[in-house]
Design an enzyme around this catalytic site. Sequence first.
Site, PDB file in Angstrom:
ATOM      1  N   PHE A   5       0.830  -1.087   0.001  1.00 13.89           N
ATOM      2  CA  PHE A   5      -0.233  -0.148   0.171  1.00 13.89           C
ATOM      3  C   PHE A   5       0.816   1.401  -0.178  1.00 13.89           C
ATOM      4  O   PHE A   5       2.087   1.081   0.614  1.00 13.89           O
ATOM      5  CB  PHE A   5      -0.959  -0.087   1.266  1.00 13.89           C
ATOM      6  CG  PHE A   5      -1.907   1.144   1.183  1.00 13.89           C
ATOM      7  CD1 PHE A   5      -2.955   1.324   0.221  1.00 13.89           C
ATOM      8  CD2 PHE A   5      -1.680   2.124   2.137  1.00 13.89           C
ATOM      9  CE1 PHE A   5      -3.949   2.224   0.398  1.00 13.89           C
ATOM     10  CE2 PHE A   5      -2.890   3.261   2.246  1.00 13.89           C
ATOM     11  CZ  PHE A   5      -3.818   3.287   1.247  1.00 13.89           C
ATOM     12  N   ASP A  42       7.283  -2.438   8.672  1.00 10.87           N
ATOM     13  CA  ASP A  42       5.678  -1.984   8.410  1.00 10.87           C
ATOM     14  C   ASP A  42       4.872  -3.186   8.820  1.00 10.87           C
ATOM     15  O   ASP A  42       4.769  -4.086   7.854  1.00 10.87           O
ATOM     16  CB  ASP A  42       5.529  -1.444   6.853  1.00 10.87           C
ATOM     17  CG  ASP A  42       4.188  -0.935   6.654  1.00 10.87           C
ATOM     18  OD1 ASP A  42       3.232  -1.391   7.299  1.00 10.87           O
ATOM     19  OD2 ASP A  42       3.989  -0.354   5.621  1.00 10.87           O
ATOM     20  N   HIS A  73      -0.026  -5.130   8.830  1.00  7.31           N
ATOM     21  CA  HIS A  73      -0.897  -6.282   8.667  1.00  7.31           C
ATOM     22  C   HIS A  73      -0.487  -7.433   9.627  1.00  7.31           C
ATOM     23  O   HIS A  73      -0.919  -8.623   9.486  1.00  7.31           O
ATOM     24  CB  HIS A  73      -0.518  -6.998   7.066  1.00  7.31           C
ATOM     25  CG  HIS A  73      -1.008  -6.409   6.185  1.00  7.31           C
ATOM     26  ND1 HIS A  73      -0.590  -6.542   4.546  1.00  7.31           N
ATOM     27  CD2 HIS A  73      -1.220  -5.077   5.927  1.00  7.31           C
ATOM     28  CE1 HIS A  73      -0.881  -5.773   4.020  1.00  7.31           C
ATOM     29  NE2 HIS A  73      -1.368  -4.758   4.558  1.00  7.31           N
ATOM     30  N   GLN A 118      -6.514   0.864  11.099  1.00 14.58           N
ATOM     31  CA  GLN A 118      -7.753   1.463  10.225  1.00 14.58           C
ATOM     32  C   GLN A 118      -8.972   0.578  10.282  1.00 14.58           C
ATOM     33  O   GLN A 118      -8.648  -0.726  10.700  1.00 14.58           O
ATOM     34  CB  GLN A 118      -6.920   1.872   8.566  1.00 14.58           C
ATOM     35  CG  GLN A 118      -7.987   2.097   7.545  1.00 14.58           C
ATOM     36  CD  GLN A 118      -8.579   0.838   7.185  1.00 14.58           C
ATOM     37  OE1 GLN A 118      -8.006  -0.303   7.066  1.00 14.58           O
ATOM     38  NE2 GLN A 118      -9.508   1.172   6.149  1.00 14.58           N
ATOM     39  N   LYS A 152      -8.203  -3.371   9.501  1.00 16.96           N
ATOM     40  CA  LYS A 152      -7.254  -3.959  10.008  1.00 16.96           C
ATOM     41  C   LYS A 152      -7.626  -4.928  10.852  1.00 16.96           C
ATOM     42  O   LYS A 152      -8.700  -5.113  11.479  1.00 16.96           O
ATOM     43  CB  LYS A 152      -6.271  -3.307  10.716  1.00 16.96           C
ATOM     44  CG  LYS A 152      -5.641  -2.035   9.567  1.00 16.96           C
ATOM     45  CD  LYS A 152      -4.569  -2.980   8.452  1.00 16.96           C
ATOM     46  CE  LYS A 152      -4.060  -1.976   7.676  1.00 16.96           C
ATOM     47  NZ  LYS A 152      -4.898  -1.302   6.676  1.00 16.96           N
ATOM     48  N   ARG A 193       6.052  19.271  22.583  1.00 14.31           N
ATOM     49  CA  ARG A 193       6.051  19.900  24.067  1.00 14.31           C
ATOM     50  C   ARG A 193       6.036  18.524  24.989  1.00 14.31           C
ATOM     51  O   ARG A 193       5.514  17.574  24.879  1.00 14.31           O
ATOM     52  CB  ARG A 193       4.628  20.210  23.972  1.00 14.31           C
ATOM     53  CG  ARG A 193       4.245  21.076  25.050  1.00 14.31           C
ATOM     54  CD  ARG A 193       2.709  21.598  25.266  1.00 14.31           C
ATOM     55  NE  ARG A 193       2.561  22.555  26.228  1.00 14.31           N
ATOM     56  CZ  ARG A 193       1.355  23.019  26.476  1.00 14.31           C
ATOM     57  NH1 ARG A 193       0.301  22.417  25.461  1.00 14.31           N
ATOM     58  NH2 ARG A 193       1.307  23.921  27.312  1.00 14.31           N
ATOM     59  N   TYR A 198       4.489  26.542  27.424  1.00 16.27           N
ATOM     60  CA  TYR A 198       4.596  26.257  25.798  1.00 16.27           C
ATOM     61  C   TYR A 198       6.252  26.175  25.623  1.00 16.27           C
ATOM     62  O   TYR A 198       6.394  27.015  24.500  1.00 16.27           O
ATOM     63  CB  TYR A 198       3.956  27.305  24.911  1.00 16.27           C
ATOM     64  CG  TYR A 198       2.283  27.539  25.401  1.00 16.27           C
ATOM     65  CD1 TYR A 198       1.578  26.376  24.766  1.00 16.27           C
ATOM     66  CD2 TYR A 198       2.200  28.257  26.428  1.00 16.27           C
ATOM     67  CE1 TYR A 198       0.216  26.634  25.211  1.00 16.27           C
ATOM     68  CE2 TYR A 198       0.532  28.373  26.677  1.00 16.27           C
ATOM     69  CZ  TYR A 198      -0.061  27.311  26.103  1.00 16.27           C
ATOM     70  OH  TYR A 198      -1.551  27.341  26.540  1.00 16.27           O
ATOM     71  N   ARG A 209      -1.311  12.719  18.307  1.00 16.51           N
ATOM     72  CA  ARG A 209      -1.912  12.175  19.401  1.00 16.51           C
ATOM     73  C   ARG A 209      -3.240  11.495  19.372  1.00 16.51           C
ATOM     74  O   ARG A 209      -4.104  11.858  18.707  1.00 16.51           O
ATOM     75  CB  ARG A 209      -2.195  12.950  20.741  1.00 16.51           C
ATOM     76  CG  ARG A 209      -0.896  13.758  21.247  1.00 16.51           C
ATOM     77  CD  ARG A 209      -1.260  14.585  22.416  1.00 16.51           C
ATOM     78  NE  ARG A 209      -2.066  15.746  22.241  1.00 16.51           N
ATOM     79  CZ  ARG A 209      -1.791  16.967  21.777  1.00 16.51           C
ATOM     80  NH1 ARG A 209      -0.537  17.238  21.766  1.00 16.51           N
ATOM     81  NH2 ARG A 209      -2.584  17.882  21.675  1.00 16.51           N
TER      82      ARG A 209
END
Length: 386
Positions: free
Chosen positions: A88, A159, A162, A185, A188, A217, A224, A234
Amino acid sequence: MNVRQTPEFPAWPQYDETEREGLVRALEQGQWWRMGGSEVESFEREFADHHGAAHALAVTNGTHALELALQCMGVGPGTEVVVPAFTFISSSQAAQRLGAVAVPVDVDEDTYSIDVAATAAAVTPRTRVIMPVHMAGFMADMDALAKLSADTGVPLLQDAAHAHGARWRGRRVGELGSVAAFSFQNGKLMTAGEGGAVLFPDTEMYETAFLRHSCGRPRTDRRYLHEIAGSNLRLNEFSAAVLRAQLGRLEQQVTTRQRRWALLSGLLGAIDGVVPQRGDERTDFPSHYMAMFRVPGIGEEQRNALVDRLVEAGVPAFAGFRAIYRTDAFWEIGAPDETPDEVAERCPRTEAISRDCVWLHHRVLLAAEQAQHETAAIVADAVAAI
């Protein structure tokens, strides 16, 4: 084509009261992002433990997981990342979006995962990462890749989109000594609609990744004081609560898929002209994200017609991935100084697999044994009609 019994396949995604309770738990804790809640951190610990990793970092999706991992591994302008040509496109685009050049190499004709000899030939002084993709849950040759990494000094990024729960010679993905990225996703093996995670073998890279995924951060910052460049990757608390439930049934589901693939692959292999995907035997616990097979010799148009016939008969079938260098998107940014035909010349197996490969959704492998026989009969009819 003869009229066949339509197999009964379970729905996907699957859920029960465990997901429902998790969502309520996340809701009622009163803090819905990772910096105030506990679901994301709990999921990260559980996912790392399940895969034998020192650290897991949950992120927004699998593509971001790859991109973040690559950035933390030093990928950027002027560098190269070796990727399989049959995958993919997120595998290549994650590198390209960082300004790196994605270098496609050919794949193994049995496992459809990255070919080690082709990978070795593609390594240059600019190569920063080698990215094997564990295609359909059958792992790439991690022994040979680990040796290549040691010999060249180029690290691996698995990767593992899968490969949830998969094992190589008894070792889990997180026990193989390299960074690994996962996707959650919707299709999956475990899912919250979207989501991703990165496994890290060492604390220093994990801490860098945490900063980069949270706008640079620190956890306790109130002024900040952003330490490094980053983005907001996140994962939210609701997704993490769902993923904790999904993880709880992963092992049992993978075991069921293994049993069903042992049956279905034999049935498919008995059909004239059909060649099922074969995994390296050292993948002793494959996760079976897809049920993949080829019909060697047919063209792309015939393959697509075959897929249409299967879908019409009630089988959740899809065309195999297009070679990444055969897409316009690959050439937009971070492409090698070659033409598509020049890349294709050194990727003959990818060219063939991309034309004649079909895959079935993994929910097929969660169905009863009778459904495997019915599926194979439908495939046999569809192939005979080509």
